[in-house]
Design a protein around this motif. Structure first.
Motif, PDB file in Angstrom:
ATOM      1  N   ARG A  96     -54.158 -13.727  13.603  1.00 14.88           N
ATOM      2  CA  ARG A  96     -53.014 -14.038  14.452  1.00 14.88           C
ATOM      3  C   ARG A  96     -52.432 -12.731  14.966  1.00 14.88           C
ATOM      4  N   ALA A  97     -51.914 -12.761  16.181  1.00 21.70           N
ATOM      5  CA  ALA A  97     -51.277 -11.579  16.770  1.00 21.70           C
ATOM      6  C   ALA A  97     -49.901 -11.963  17.303  1.00 21.70           C
ATOM      7  N   GLU A  98     -48.922 -11.135  16.984  1.00 27.76           N
ATOM      8  CA  GLU A  98     -47.574 -11.275  17.525  1.00 27.76           C
ATOM      9  C   GLU A  98     -47.316 -10.023  18.357  1.00 27.76           C
ATOM     10  N   ILE A  99     -47.016 -10.227  19.629  1.00 29.86           N
ATOM     11  CA  ILE A  99     -46.865  -9.111  20.564  1.00 29.86           C
ATOM     12  C   ILE A  99     -45.498  -9.201  21.231  1.00 29.86           C
ATOM     13  N   THR A 100     -44.813  -8.072  21.254  1.00 32.16           N
ATOM     14  CA  THR A 100     -43.540  -7.969  21.977  1.00 32.16           C
ATOM     15  C   THR A 100     -43.687  -6.863  23.012  1.00 32.16           C
ATOM     16  N   ILE A 101     -43.515  -7.213  24.262  1.00 33.07           N
ATOM     17  CA  ILE A 101     -43.572  -6.227  25.339  1.00 33.07           C
ATOM     18  C   ILE A 101     -42.197  -5.573  25.411  1.00 33.07           C
ATOM     19  N   THR A 102     -42.159  -4.249  25.216  1.00 32.68           N
ATOM     20  CA  THR A 102     -40.877  -3.548  25.178  1.00 32.68           C
ATOM     21  C   THR A 102     -40.584  -2.748  26.444  1.00 32.68           C
ATOM     22  N   ASP A 103     -41.616  -2.476  27.257  1.00 29.65           N
ATOM     23  CA  ASP A 103     -41.382  -1.751  28.504  1.00 29.65           C
ATOM     24  C   ASP A 103     -42.560  -1.948  29.439  1.00 29.65           C
ATOM     25  N   ILE A 104     -42.261  -1.998  30.733  1.00 34.90           N
ATOM     26  CA  ILE A 104     -43.296  -2.088  31.766  1.00 34.90           C
ATOM     27  C   ILE A 104     -42.897  -1.182  32.919  1.00 34.90           C
ATOM     28  N   ARG A 105     -43.842  -0.395  33.348  1.00 32.22           N
ATOM     29  CA  ARG A 105     -43.700   0.340  34.606  1.00 32.22           C
ATOM     30  C   ARG A 105     -44.939  -0.022  35.421  1.00 32.22           C
ATOM     31  N   ARG A 106     -44.728  -0.798  36.469  1.00 28.11           N
ATOM     32  CA  ARG A 106     -45.861  -1.241  37.285  1.00 28.11           C
ATOM     33  C   ARG A 106     -46.411  -0.095  38.128  1.00 28.11           C
ATOM     34  N   ALA A 107     -47.642  -0.264  38.557  1.00 24.48           N
ATOM     35  CA  ALA A 107     -48.273   0.721  39.432  1.00 24.48           C
ATOM     36  C   ALA A 107     -47.551   0.742  40.771  1.00 24.48           C
ATOM     37  N   GLY A 108     -47.427   1.925  41.337  1.00 19.89           N
ATOM     38  CA  GLY A 108     -46.803   2.047  42.647  1.00 19.89           C
ATOM     39  C   GLY A 108     -45.297   2.186  42.556  1.00 19.89           C
TER      40      GLY A 108
END
Length: 190
Positions: A96-108
């Motif tokens: 099982r995997a638990e994932i929390t996205i804490t930051d995103i900087r998109r391309a461009g």
């Protein structure tokens, strides 16, 4: 029939059509990733749970030259769905995997100095590479932790690396490629 007579006769129909168009649009709110009422997680699956921090704190919005345009859409949720599906395909049975996205900087990035006609266009340059930061907790069938901690996914050479190229107007292409590379490395057979 004279053109002025035609417009006079068609005016009620045009007004009705315009009113119907406005009514249809009024029930369709613009998506905003920072909406406090928007969910911050996906419905969990037996194998993969994905959630995310408040997008208002993400680098993509904090550092954007066009914050209004950066907030538009449902791109955080779309990326979370992609993460969930990709990890679910690669995760060995029983884990099982638990994932929390804490930051995103998109391309461009938006470059407003190109003028108002380019305000809503993301310009791709090698200095605007994509980056995703997430927290991972991976467990076995008994609940023992196999891996965990922060993962920073980035590709400073995103414009020149990779095998495939974007197909048309594929949304989040470079970010999805980051996820694909990470999943291949993280969940490779031991």
């Amino acid at each position: 029939m004279k053109p002025s007579a035609f417009l006079h006769a068609a005016k009620p129909a045009l007004i009705l059509a315009f009113a119907l168009l406005l009514a249809a649009c009024a029930g369709t709110p613009l998506r905003d990733v920072t909406d406090p009422d928007a969910p911050r997680s996906l419905p969990g699956t037996p194998q993969v749970a994905v959630s995310w921090d408040d997008p208002a704190g993400f680098s993509d919005l904090r550092r954007s030259s066009n914050r209004w345009e950066s907030r538009r859409g449902d791109w955080v949720r779309d990326l979370a769905v992609y993460v969930q599906q990709s990890v679910a395909r690669a995760l060995p049975p029983g884990e099982r995997a638990e994932i929390t996205i804490t930051d995103i900087r998109r391309a461009g990035e938006y470059e407003p100095w190109h003028g108002p006609q380019m305000d809503d266009v993301r310009i791709m340059r090698d200095i605007y590479w994509p980056q995703i930061t997430l927290q991972l907790r991976r467990t076995d069938a008994a609940g023992r932790e196999l891996a965990g901690g922060e993962r920073v996914l980035r590709d400073p050479a995103y414009l020149t690396s990779g095998v495939r190229s974007p197909r048309g107007n594929e949304a989040l292409y470079y970010e999805k490629r980051l996820v694909d590379d990470w999943v291949r490395r993280e969940f490779a057979a031991r």
